[in-house]
Design an enzyme around this catalytic site. Structure first.
Site, PDB file in Angstrom:
ATOM      1  N   HIS A  56       0.841  -1.203   0.000  1.00 22.05           N
ATOM      2  CA  HIS A  56       0.000   0.000   0.000  1.00 22.05           C
ATOM      3  C   HIS A  56       0.875   1.252   0.000  1.00 22.05           C
ATOM      4  CE1 HIS A  56      -3.977   1.948   1.215  1.00 22.05           C
ATOM      5  NE2 HIS A  56      -3.103   2.947   1.208  1.00 22.05           N
ATOM      6  N   HIS A  58       1.267   5.250  -2.367  1.00 24.22           N
ATOM      7  CA  HIS A  58       0.656   6.164  -3.336  1.00 24.22           C
ATOM      8  C   HIS A  58       1.785   6.810  -4.132  1.00 24.22           C
ATOM      9  CE1 HIS A  58      -3.526   6.233  -1.619  1.00 24.22           C
ATOM     10  NE2 HIS A  58      -2.859   5.787  -0.564  1.00 24.22           N
ATOM     11  N   GLN A 153     -10.058   9.083  -5.124  1.00 21.61           N
ATOM     12  CA  GLN A 153      -9.595   9.702  -3.881  1.00 21.61           C
ATOM     13  C   GLN A 153     -10.594  10.703  -3.297  1.00 21.61           C
ATOM     14  OE1 GLN A 153      -6.192   9.619  -1.869  1.00 21.61           O
ATOM     15  NE2 GLN A 153      -8.078  10.081  -0.782  1.00 21.61           N
ATOM     16  N   HIS A 211      -9.913   1.609   0.597  1.00 17.00           N
ATOM     17  CA  HIS A 211      -9.602   2.427   1.768  1.00 17.00           C
ATOM     18  C   HIS A 211     -10.862   2.391   2.639  1.00 17.00           C
ATOM     19  CE1 HIS A 211      -6.163   3.917  -0.424  1.00 17.00           C
ATOM     20  NE2 HIS A 211      -5.877   4.818   0.502  1.00 17.00           N
ATOM     21  N   GLU A 214     -11.126   4.564   7.382  1.00 20.19           N
ATOM     22  CA  GLU A 214      -9.916   5.240   7.876  1.00 20.19           C
ATOM     23  C   GLU A 214     -10.340   6.507   8.610  1.00 20.19           C
ATOM     24  OE1 GLU A 214      -5.508   6.810   6.500  1.00 20.19           O
ATOM     25  OE2 GLU A 214      -7.066   6.576   4.986  1.00 20.19           O
ATOM     26  N   ASP A 310       2.389   3.350   3.127  1.00 13.24           N
ATOM     27  CA  ASP A 310       1.332   4.277   2.728  1.00 13.24           C
ATOM     28  C   ASP A 310       1.859   5.470   1.952  1.00 13.24           C
ATOM     29  OD1 ASP A 310      -1.174   5.326   2.335  1.00 13.24           O
ATOM     30  OD2 ASP A 310      -1.524   5.904   4.405  1.00 13.24           O
ATOM     31  N   TRP A 316      -0.411  13.610   3.356  1.00 14.22           N
ATOM     32  CA  TRP A 316      -0.938  12.790   4.445  1.00 14.22           C
ATOM     33  C   TRP A 316       0.130  12.386   5.455  1.00 14.22           C
ATOM     34  CZ3 TRP A 316      -2.551  12.691  -0.538  1.00 14.22           C
ATOM     35  CH2 TRP A 316      -3.911  12.899  -0.773  1.00 14.22           C
TER      36      TRP A 316
END
Length: 414
Positions: A56, A58, A153, A211, A214, A310, A316
């Protein structure tokens, strides 16, 4: 190539690994005489294990933190707001995205990662992020396998074109259907987004990675929807729930009931210890919740859980360099898994458990007949590997060394 005196992960003794034509031909405690031109590497008892799996990340977001602004609250929701603002202000080209992603791929390679699942934002009508990562996937396949998740997203139903963009992304070649139900405008939209993702996965023959929940809200319960739908469709082995941080806030009675469905469905879980320790609990005073899913409890129930990073320096999460060993270290601490039994099998969380999640177990592992894809880490003990966060000395793919790192040397007067 002959790797002599290797310690195989979770096995005793020293082993020789003979590699020919890119495959593992033989693993034995005594090897026949070698050919004259054969390369020999004496590992002196260092651990050999299959390559690390990053389940996982991005890659379209990497190295963007601070533009147009830093995330002051540290929350998931401000991160999404900043990313939306950035797309309006920073007019990146496909080449710009590729350049950042390739820099992150090199970081991951350095740390022994050969299998990656990356999400890509498909809320942008241009889908240039997806185009960029499809090209990166092709250009690095000699060194790394990449799965691409089409992630809406900004929510599937926050924009009229959300569903059509997700469908187009799958038609373009995304490998996995994504979703973010807790960010949808209503509970009903969140449920609808989960159903849509599974429908598309069945239609296109894809995996699913959502996702899911979260958030620190104990009423965010899209996981039960995802697991129940996967169970009904008999496709749980193809479905992953990422984050599921709300589970840390569920009551024990509800969680017990939920676990029965999870075990029957067989869905996979990805925990992101560093990122979610940073992101969760931001709306708490004291006590502040850790905000991690119930890793230890799920593992004890036979549910597959793996660890991922992540983010690498994005809106983030402002840190990260692609290394999974600190993720394991932090995760063990945060999940109260620092007992001996969990420490000595902790590398499962970034190897075999991740491989199951990515559905690549058929060809994964240090076994005779498999492709010679493996790593060597600087430790002769599973316990010491975790305690010292042992670095990767060699990363070997298809029988060729793609990364070699010399251990640091320290001289002391004492």
């Amino acid at each position: 190539m002959l790797l002599k005196n290797a310690k195989l992960y979770k096995q005793d003794g020293k082993w020789d690994i003979l590699i020919t034509n890119g495959n593992i031909q033989q693993i034995s405690q005594t090897t026949e005489s070698k050919a004259e031109d054969e390369e020999v590497i004496d590992l002196d008892g260092k651990i050999v294990l299959p390559p690390y799996v990053e389940p996982h990340i991005h890659l379209d977001y990497v190295l963007t933190a601070g533009t147009p602004r830093w995330n002051q609250s540290g929350s998931v929701f401000e991160g999404i707001e900043i990313w939306s603002e950035r797309k309006q202000i920073v007019k990146e080209t496909k080449e710009d995205i590729k350049k950042r992603a390739m820099e992150a791929v090199r970081m991951q390679m350095k740390h022994g990662i050969q299998h990656v699942r990356t999400h890509v934002d498909v809320s942008d009508p241009t889908l240039k992020g997806l185009e960029a990562l499809l090209e990166v996937k092709e250009e690095v396949k000699k060194y790394m396998d990449i799965q691409i998740v089409a992630l809406p997203q900004e929510g599937l139903y926050s924009k009229p074109e959300g569903e059509s963009l997700l469908r187009k992304a799958l038609e373009m070649g995304a490998d996995v259907v994504g979703g973010i139900p807790h960010y949808e405008p209503t509970r009903e939209d969140g449920v609808r987004s989960v159903i849509c993702a599974l429908d598309l996965a069945e239609e296109f023959g894809k995996l699913v990675d959502i996702h899911c929940d979260e958030i620190d809200d104990d009423q965010s319960r899209y996981l039960e929807v995802l697991a129940a739908e996967a169970l009904k469709r008999n496709m749980g082995h193809l479905v992953t729930a990422s984050h599921t941080t709300a589970m840390a806030s569920y009551s024990n009675a509800y969680t017990y009931k939920l676990f029965q469905t999870l075990k029957k469905a067989g869905v996979h879980f990805i925990a992101l210890p560093k990122a979610n320790l940073h992101l969760q609990g931001r709306f708490d005073s004291h006590p502040v919740r850790r905000g991690l899913t119930r890793v230890k409890e799920m593992l004890n129930e036979g549910i597959n859980v793996c660890f991922g990073l992540d983010s690498i320096k994005d809106p983030w999460y402002p840190l990260g360099d692609g290394n999974l060993m600190p993720v394991v270290d932090v995760g063990l601490h945060a999940c109260h898994m620092t007992d001996h039994d969990n420490i000595v099998k902790a590398l499962d969380l970034v190897t075999t458990n991740g491989a199951r999640t990515l559905d690549i177990m058929e060809k994964y592992g240090v076994k005779e007949g498999n492709q010679a894809n493996l790593i060597v880490i600087d430790s002769d003990s599973e316990y010491e590997a975790i305690r010292t966060q042992a670095p990767v000395l060699y990363s070997i793919r298809n029988g060729e060394i793609i990364v070699k790192t010399e251990p640091a040397r320290t001289e002391m007067a004492l």
